[in-house]
Design an enzyme around this catalytic site. Structure first.
Site, PDB file in Angstrom:
ATOM      1  N   GLU A   1      33.656 -17.630 -18.326  1.00  0.00           N
ATOM      2  CA  GLU A   1      32.985 -16.328 -19.418  1.00  0.00           C
ATOM      3  C   GLU A   1      32.396 -16.719 -20.629  1.00  0.00           C
ATOM      4  O   GLU A   1      33.660 -17.508 -21.721  1.00  0.00           O
ATOM      5  CB  GLU A   1      33.687 -14.998 -19.757  1.00  0.00           C
ATOM      6  CG  GLU A   1      33.394 -13.710 -20.213  1.00  0.00           C
ATOM      7  CD  GLU A   1      34.137 -12.648 -19.636  1.00  0.00           C
ATOM      8  OE1 GLU A   1      34.711 -12.629 -18.826  1.00  0.00           O
ATOM      9  OE2 GLU A   1      33.825 -11.344 -20.324  1.00  0.00           O
TER      10      GLU A   1
ATOM     11  N   LYS B   1      40.872 -12.408  -8.347  1.00  0.00           N
ATOM     12  CA  LYS B   1      40.750 -13.175  -8.670  1.00  0.00           C
ATOM     13  C   LYS B   1      41.787 -12.909  -9.768  1.00  0.00           C
ATOM     14  O   LYS B   1      42.275 -12.042 -10.367  1.00  0.00           O
ATOM     15  CB  LYS B   1      39.166 -12.774  -9.625  1.00  0.00           C
ATOM     16  CG  LYS B   1      38.882 -13.227 -10.820  1.00  0.00           C
ATOM     17  CD  LYS B   1      37.409 -13.204 -11.046  1.00  0.00           C
ATOM     18  CE  LYS B   1      37.114 -11.754 -11.869  1.00  0.00           C
ATOM     19  NZ  LYS B   1      37.376 -11.784 -13.339  1.00  0.00           N
TER      20      LYS B   1
HETATM   21  O1  KIV Z   1      36.160  -7.737 -14.799  1.00  0.00           O
HETATM   22  C1  KIV Z   1      34.948  -7.498 -15.108  1.00  0.00           C
HETATM   23  O2  KIV Z   1      33.637  -7.223 -14.431  1.00  0.00           O
HETATM   24  C2  KIV Z   1      34.631  -9.716 -15.380  1.00  0.00           C
HETATM   25  C3  KIV Z   1      33.934  -9.545 -15.603  1.00  0.00           C
HETATM   26  C4  KIV Z   1      33.259  -9.543 -16.903  1.00  0.00           C
HETATM   27  C5  KIV Z   1      33.932 -11.586 -14.577  1.00  0.00           C
HETATM   28  O3  KIV Z   1      35.748 -10.373 -14.767  1.00  0.00           O
END
Ligand code: KIV
Length: 272
Positions: free
Chosen positions: A190, A121
């Site tokens: 988010e 991600k």
């Molecule tokens: O790092 C994380 O936990 C996240 C979530 C808040 C989506 O990116």
């Protein structure tokens, strides 16, 4: 009637797409270690996120910026050892993909090779699309992350709700369409207004997973330590606490201290 999630084995990005198409909500939670990942797996969560929030939750940093690629790989490989079914997504940490697309690809390859995770991600839209494209070309599934992107906290200056103004909201919708066109399998949104998140979820065809983005998206993600009440300082409106583990754990520890000091522990049955 069984759901798609219940009727399949290993969760893949294609299963998540089928879930969106069937309007079946997707669940995602964070884990940074083997034992927590086992609990999430046993409970049946579809996606486990090895988030760079490990910087806050595991290491006590104020932001997510300090965590390194080596540290993310350590957390991710611990999680992967516990998981057979859930899709494991790992955050590329700050500074490992924004420089150029070659660096981004090398970082993503290290995560995939050294941890055994299923996907990565990345935070951002248009400005990182070249990096996303190059990672995808190597066959690595990519999830996007728009709205409040914590790696940009120094630019934002605050963790307040994003995309309230029309200009930022329009840019977010364009970025979501671009991420879809580039080939991302899903996007985390988010802390943005619920009506904007709903619009994105209707506009793009890939799954939209929200955190502080309302209920009209394709799934939800929370930080495990927040929803279990292990972290205490952090109480945004979107956070539902499912437990108060701080209280339960501290009272168990207090009991242990009492038992040791009063010579109650260990008793005759608890020794050799
Ligand atoms: O790092 C994380 O936990 C996240 C979530 C808040 C989506 O990116």
């Amino acid at each position: 009637m069984s759901t798609i999630s219940q009727s399949v084995g290993k969760i893949t990005t294609h299963i998540l797409q089928r879930m969106k198409n069937n309007q079946e909500k997707i669940t995602m939670l964070t884990a940074y270690d083997y034992s927590t990942a086992r609990l999430l797996e046993m409970a049946g969560v579809e996606v486990i996120l090895v988030g760079d929030s490990a910087a806050n939750v595991m290491a006590g940093f104020k932001t997510t910026l300090p965590i390194t690629l080596d540290q993310m790989i350590y957390h991710a490989s611990s999680v992967v050892r516990a998981v057979e079914r859930a899709l494991v997504v790992v955050d590329l940490p700050f500074g490992t993909y924004q420089g150029n697309s070659k660096e981004a690809l090398c970082s993503a390859i290290r995560i995939m090779k050294e941890s055994g995770a299923d996907a990565v991600k990345l935070e951002g839209g248009k400005e990182i699309v070249e990096s996303i494209d190059r990672i995808l070309t190597a066959g690595i599934p990519v999830m996007g992350h728009l709205g409040l992107t914590p790696q940009s906290i120094n630019k934002f200056g605050t963790y307040a709700v994003r995309a309230i103004e029309k200009e930022e909201a329009d840019r977010l919708v364009k970025d979501a369409l671009l991420l879809e066109k580039t080939g991302c399998f899903g996007i985390v949104l988010e802390k943005i207004p619920a009506n904007l998140a709903a619009k994105v979820a209707q506009t793009v065809n890939i799954p939209i997973i929200g955190i502080g983005a309302g209920g009209e998206v394709d799934g939800q993600v929370l930080v495990f330590h927040d929803m279990m009440g292990i972290t205490q300082q952090f109480s945004p409106r979107f956070l539902r606490r499912y437990h108060n583990l701080t209280q339960e754990i501290t009272s168990a520890i207090e009991q242990y201290i009492k038992d040791v000091k009063s010579l109650d522990f260990p008793n005759k049955k608890e020794q050799y």
